[in-house]
Design a protein around this motif. Structure first.
Motif, short mmCIF file in Angstrom:
data_model
loop_
_atom_site.label_atom_id
_atom_site.label_comp_id
_atom_site.label_asym_id
_atom_site.label_seq_id
_atom_site.Cartn_x
_atom_site.Cartn_y
_atom_site.Cartn_z
N GLY A 205 -5.18 13.16 2.43
CA GLY A 205 -4.79 12.28 1.34
C GLY A 205 -3.50 11.54 1.62
O GLY A 205 -3.37 10.34 1.37
N GLU A 206 -2.51 12.26 2.18
CA GLU A 206 -1.23 11.63 2.51
C GLU A 206 -1.40 10.56 3.58
O GLU A 206 -0.71 9.54 3.57
N ALA A 207 -2.34 10.78 4.52
CA ALA A 207 -2.58 9.78 5.56
C ALA A 207 -3.08 8.47 4.95
O ALA A 207 -2.67 7.38 5.36
N VAL A 208 -3.95 8.57 3.95
CA VAL A 208 -4.46 7.37 3.29
C VAL A 208 -3.35 6.67 2.52
O VAL A 208 -3.18 5.44 2.61
N PHE A 209 -2.54 7.43 1.77
CA PHE A 209 -1.44 6.83 1.01
C PHE A 209 -0.43 6.16 1.94
O PHE A 209 0.05 5.05 1.66
N SER A 210 -0.08 6.80 3.05
CA SER A 210 0.87 6.21 4.01
C SER A 210 0.31 4.93 4.60
O SER A 210 1.04 3.94 4.80
N SER A 211 -0.99 4.92 4.90
CA SER A 211 -1.62 3.71 5.44
C SER A 211 -1.59 2.58 4.43
O SER A 211 -1.31 1.41 4.78
N LEU A 212 -1.86 2.89 3.17
CA LEU A 212 -1.83 1.88 2.12
C LEU A 212 -0.42 1.30 1.94
O LEU A 212 -0.25 0.09 1.75
N GLU A 213 0.59 2.16 2.04
CA GLU A 213 1.97 1.68 1.91
C GLU A 213 2.34 0.76 3.07
O GLU A 213 3.03 -0.25 2.88
N ALA A 214 1.89 1.10 4.28
CA ALA A 214 2.19 0.25 5.43
C ALA A 214 1.50 -1.10 5.30
O ALA A 214 2.08 -2.14 5.66
N ILE A 215 0.29 -1.10 4.78
CA ILE A 215 -0.42 -2.36 4.57
C ILE A 215 0.28 -3.20 3.52
O ILE A 215 0.46 -4.42 3.69
N ALA A 216 0.71 -2.55 2.43
CA ALA A 216 1.39 -3.28 1.35
C ALA A 216 2.70 -3.87 1.82
O ALA A 216 3.08 -4.98 1.40
N ALA A 217 3.41 -3.17 2.69
CA ALA A 217 4.69 -3.68 3.19
C ALA A 217 4.50 -4.93 4.04
O ALA A 217 5.35 -5.82 4.05
N LEU A 218 3.38 -5.01 4.74
CA LEU A 218 3.12 -6.18 5.59
C LEU A 218 2.55 -7.33 4.79
O LEU A 218 2.97 -8.47 4.93
N ASP A 219 1.60 -7.03 3.89
CA ASP A 219 0.87 -8.07 3.17
C ASP A 219 1.59 -8.44 1.89
O ASP A 219 1.08 -8.24 0.78
N SER A 220 2.77 -9.01 2.03
CA SER A 220 3.53 -9.43 0.86
C SER A 220 3.25 -10.88 0.47
O SER A 220 3.71 -11.35 -0.56
N GLU A 221 2.51 -11.58 1.31
CA GLU A 221 2.21 -12.99 1.03
C GLU A 221 1.13 -13.10 -0.04
O GLU A 221 0.46 -12.14 -0.39
#
Length: 313
Positions: free
Chosen positions: A166-182
């Motif tokens: 579960g933590e792996a999925v949440f960490s992946s989502l946070e990394a995606i959100a940090a990049l996709d700010s446009e």
């Protein structure tokens, strides 16, 4: 296949009538030949007929008309188109059970080798990130187009205790959100490889719900065999792969579920995933295929008629 302008198919009616007329005329010609009762004399004085060859130009011509009519109807088909941009997060299980030797040389090393090939096979324009997880999850590489940084991070991975899917999925989502700010972020996808059940951290169901709410599919790979074991303090401890939990995560998060019991199977899985995330399916007009095929049959009709009968059909 669907048709944008199906009313053009009405033109197939005269094509069918033309085919029927040809059949009738051929049968009538045969009946005229039978009226000549002295067949032995007919065989001597009449030249040998062209046989089946006389039907080839006509058949090719009818096929040409049919294909051109279908082309006018503007058929469409699903076509795979390369994505211009995408963000892929690879979540890699580094729990102690990955040291099991049911996969040669062991699950961990074989999985790293397959992941390297997956990284090399992705389009250069894609952002790629890496998350490693055991008792917790760590973003080893934030999404980037620098493939070497991801490959170097894969080489540095080492096993530890615990499995926090579960933590792996949440960490992946946070990394995606940090990049996709446009405003218009490229599509994102999480590819998670694991061989066991989640033992710590936030639940898999919570992670699946969060991924689904953000519109990020999670594709999972259950890696290993039911016979896997690791040696702990001199004793062999069974570490069978847990497919049902990973299947549930993939189904809840809109991704695909795969099973791999060898390094070769895992490479094949990664290749399939690379194809699915690297392309999108679009409905495109394919009338030009039918027109091109029609022109080929027109050439066949012309060439066979000229070579066999010295005339154009």
């Amino acid at each position: 296949m669907t048709l944008i302008a199906p009313f053009w198919l009405l033109l197939l009616i005269p094509v069918a009538l033309l085919a029927l007329s040809y059949v009738v005329m051929t049968m009538r010609r045969s009946s005229y030949a039978v009226r000549f009762t002295n067949l032995d004399l007919l065989d001597k004085v009449a030249p040998k007929g062209p046989g089946w060859r006389r039907h080839v130009p006509a058949a090719a011509l009818l096929l040409m008309f049919t294909l051109l009519v279908i082309g006018f109807a503007r058929p469409t088909a699903e076509v795979q188109v390369p994505r211009e941009r995408a963000t892929i997060m690879v979540a890699f299980d580094v729990s102690a059970s990955m040291a099991a030797t049911d996969v040669t040389p062991n699950r961990f090393e074989a999985a790293k080798q397959a992941a390297r090939q997956f990284v090399d096979g992705l389009p250069e324009r894609f952002n790629l990130g890496l998350v490693s997880f055991s008792s917790s999850a760590t973003v080893a590489v934030a999404p980037t187009t620098d493939r070497q940084s991801v490959l170097s991070a894969l080489d540095r991975l080492d096993t530890a205790s615990g499995t926090a899917i579960g933590e792996a999925v949440f960490s992946s989502l946070e990394a995606i959100a940090a990049l996709d700010s446009e405003e218009e972020a490229p599509p994102a996808h999480i590819v998670l490889l694991s061989d066991g059940s989640s033992t710590t951290g936030r639940t898999v169901s919570d992670a699946a719900a969060e991924a689904s709410s953000r519109g990020v599919p999670v594709t999972t790979i259950a890696y290993g065999t039911p016979d896997g074991t690791i040696n702990l303090s001199g004793s062999d401890v069974p570490v069978p792969v847990d497919g049902p939990a990973l299947r549930g995560l993939a189904e809840s998060a809109g991704g695909n579920f795969y099973e791999a019991a060898s390094g070769d199977e895992l490479q094949a899985v990664y290749e399939d995933i690379g194809t699915s995330v690297g392309y999108r399916t679009e409905q495109q007009e394919v009338w030009q295929w039918f027109v091109a095929a029609g022109m080929i049959f027109a050439l066949i009709a012309a060439v066979t008629s000229m070579f066999w009968f010295s005339r154009l059909p």
